[in-house]
Design an enzyme around this catalytic site. Structure first.
Site, mmCIF file in Angstrom:
data_model
loop_
_atom_site.group_PDB
_atom_site.id
_atom_site.type_symbol
_atom_site.label_atom_id
_atom_site.label_comp_id
_atom_site.label_asym_id
_atom_site.label_seq_id
_atom_site.Cartn_x
_atom_site.Cartn_y
_atom_site.Cartn_z
ATOM 1 N N ARG A 128 0.855 -1.180 0.000
ATOM 2 C CA ARG A 128 0.000 0.000 0.000
ATOM 3 C C ARG A 128 0.898 1.239 0.000
ATOM 4 O O ARG A 128 1.936 1.264 0.672
ATOM 5 C CB ARG A 128 -0.890 0.045 1.249
ATOM 6 C CG ARG A 128 -2.063 -0.919 1.220
ATOM 7 C CD ARG A 128 -3.123 -0.540 0.184
ATOM 8 N NE ARG A 128 -4.270 -1.444 0.191
ATOM 9 C CZ ARG A 128 -4.430 -2.494 -0.621
ATOM 10 N NH1 ARG A 128 -3.518 -2.792 -1.526
ATOM 11 N NH2 ARG A 128 -5.524 -3.226 -0.546
ATOM 12 N N HIS A 176 -0.922 -0.004 -9.936
ATOM 13 C CA HIS A 176 -1.584 -0.969 -9.028
ATOM 14 C C HIS A 176 -2.081 -2.208 -9.806
ATOM 15 O O HIS A 176 -3.278 -2.522 -9.794
ATOM 16 C CB HIS A 176 -2.752 -0.294 -8.279
ATOM 17 C CG HIS A 176 -3.129 -1.015 -7.006
ATOM 18 N ND1 HIS A 176 -3.518 -0.367 -5.866
ATOM 19 C CD2 HIS A 176 -3.177 -2.339 -6.707
ATOM 20 C CE1 HIS A 176 -3.793 -1.253 -4.915
ATOM 21 N NE2 HIS A 176 -3.594 -2.464 -5.400
HETATM 22 C C1 OXD Z 1 -5.797 -6.187 -2.778
HETATM 23 C C2 OXD Z 1 -5.439 -5.263 -3.867
HETATM 24 O O1 OXD Z 1 -5.654 -5.844 -1.609
HETATM 25 O O2 OXD Z 1 -5.828 -5.527 -5.021
HETATM 26 O O3 OXD Z 1 -6.212 -7.319 -3.088
HETATM 27 O O4 OXD Z 1 -4.792 -4.253 -3.620
#
Ligand code: OXD
Length: 309
Positions: free
Chosen positions: A224, A272
């Site tokens: 994250r 992402h």
């Molecule tokens: C998850 C993401 O947490 O896709 O699965 O970030």
């Protein structure tokens, strides 16, 4: 009575989730937060709308349709007592492994330096880096971290892991407890962050921590964005202490167009996508967990709300 299932899912693929759940759980009735009844049995949630749970009591369990539960736990209307289960692997581990393997090999075999030499038409061999000194360190050795470590194992890099409490991971040399964080970092030529985002991990990858990595080290963040202090990373890259970073996640997504990460030569970034959630695999897994609860058997992947993952 038919199972009542609330789909509290934000994103473009709501229709795909709905179709897949309808196919897997043909005996259930599905609702959206707008038309949900006063009570539902289960909730399938991904970055749920703010008031998703406000009007509806959840009787059995909530399933998080991803690995990270940070967005779900931050939901202001989330009921307190209901058990939450998250996705485990469901096709994400192999994707994470592909991503990290690429980043590690690119750093170890110095592909960026060769690409720069090629642009100058330079035939310049670089000395081989001793593999024994090229440790790959994992912050986060859960289901995904372990799968990535297993994929790296045949290549012979020293694999290191850090955890706060005693933990054994096959093929990984573990460093346990705060006092071992420094030694762990000092041996990690590549630091792979796979931590959950919690109040304790936010801004963890700060100057103080990253400066303990060896000179030239590479940072991979596939967890994250909030865990990383962007300015500290940039400063350490600019000062030459860090050799590069591969970043898939950001504190603000989409990454703002004027963010320095976009054009920094030491940074490779992706939007992402390190591991995208695969709808069929995920729905199959969630349906199996749901059926297991129906049989009175606790499924794996229960979230510990106190720890935040
Ligand atoms: C998850 C993401 O947490 O896709 O699965 O970030």
């Amino acid at each position: 009575m038919a199972l009542r299932v609330l789909l509290a899912i934000r994103g473009d693929d709501l229709a795909a989730w709905r179709d897949a759940f309808v196919a897997q759980l043909p005996d259930a009735t599905f609702f959206s937060p707008e038309n949900a009844p006063a009570e539902v049995d289960f909730v399938m949630a991904w970055r749920p709308p703010e008031h998703a749970f406000a009007r509806t009591r959840v009787m059995r369990a909530i399933f998080n349709l991803g690995a990270g539960v940070d967005a779900l736990l931050a939901s202001p209307s989330l009921p307190r007592e209901v058990p939450i289960y998250r996705l485990e692997d469901a096709g994400m581990a192999i994707q994470m492994a592909e991503y990290v393997l690429y980043a590690v090999l690119r750093a170890y075999r110095e592909f960026d330096a060769y690409a720069a030499a090629q642009r100058e038409s330079l035939w310049r061999r670089r000395p081989r880096i001793a593999k024994e000194a090229f440790g790959v360190g994992f912050l986060g050795v859960g289901v995904l971290g372990q799968a990535v470590a297993r994929a790296l194992a045949p290549l012979g890099f020293p694999l290191l892991g850090y955890a706060r409490t005693p933990r054994q991971v096959r093929g990984v040399r573990m460093f346990i407890g705060a006092a071992m964080l420094g030694p762990f970092l000092r041996e990690s030529r590549v630091l792979v962050c796979l931590l959950p985002s919690t109040s304790e991990t936010r801004n963890l990858l700060s100057r103080e921590l990253l400066a303990q990595l060896p000179r030239g080290a590479h940072v991979v963040n596939i967890a994250r964005g909030e865990i990383l202090c962007d300015d500290d990373l940039l400063a350490l890259l600019d000062e030459g202490h860090l050799g590069g970073a591969t970043l898939d996640v950001f504190a603000e997504e989409p990454l703002p167009r004027d963010h320095r990460f976009w054009h920094h030569p030491g940074i490779t970034l992706t939007p992402h996508v390190a591991a995208v959630t695969l709808v069929p695999e995920s729905v199959e897994q969630v349906a199996a967990k749901l059926r297991s609860i129906e049989r009175g058997v606790e499924p794996a992947g229960r979230v510990d709300r106190r720890r935040g993952y």
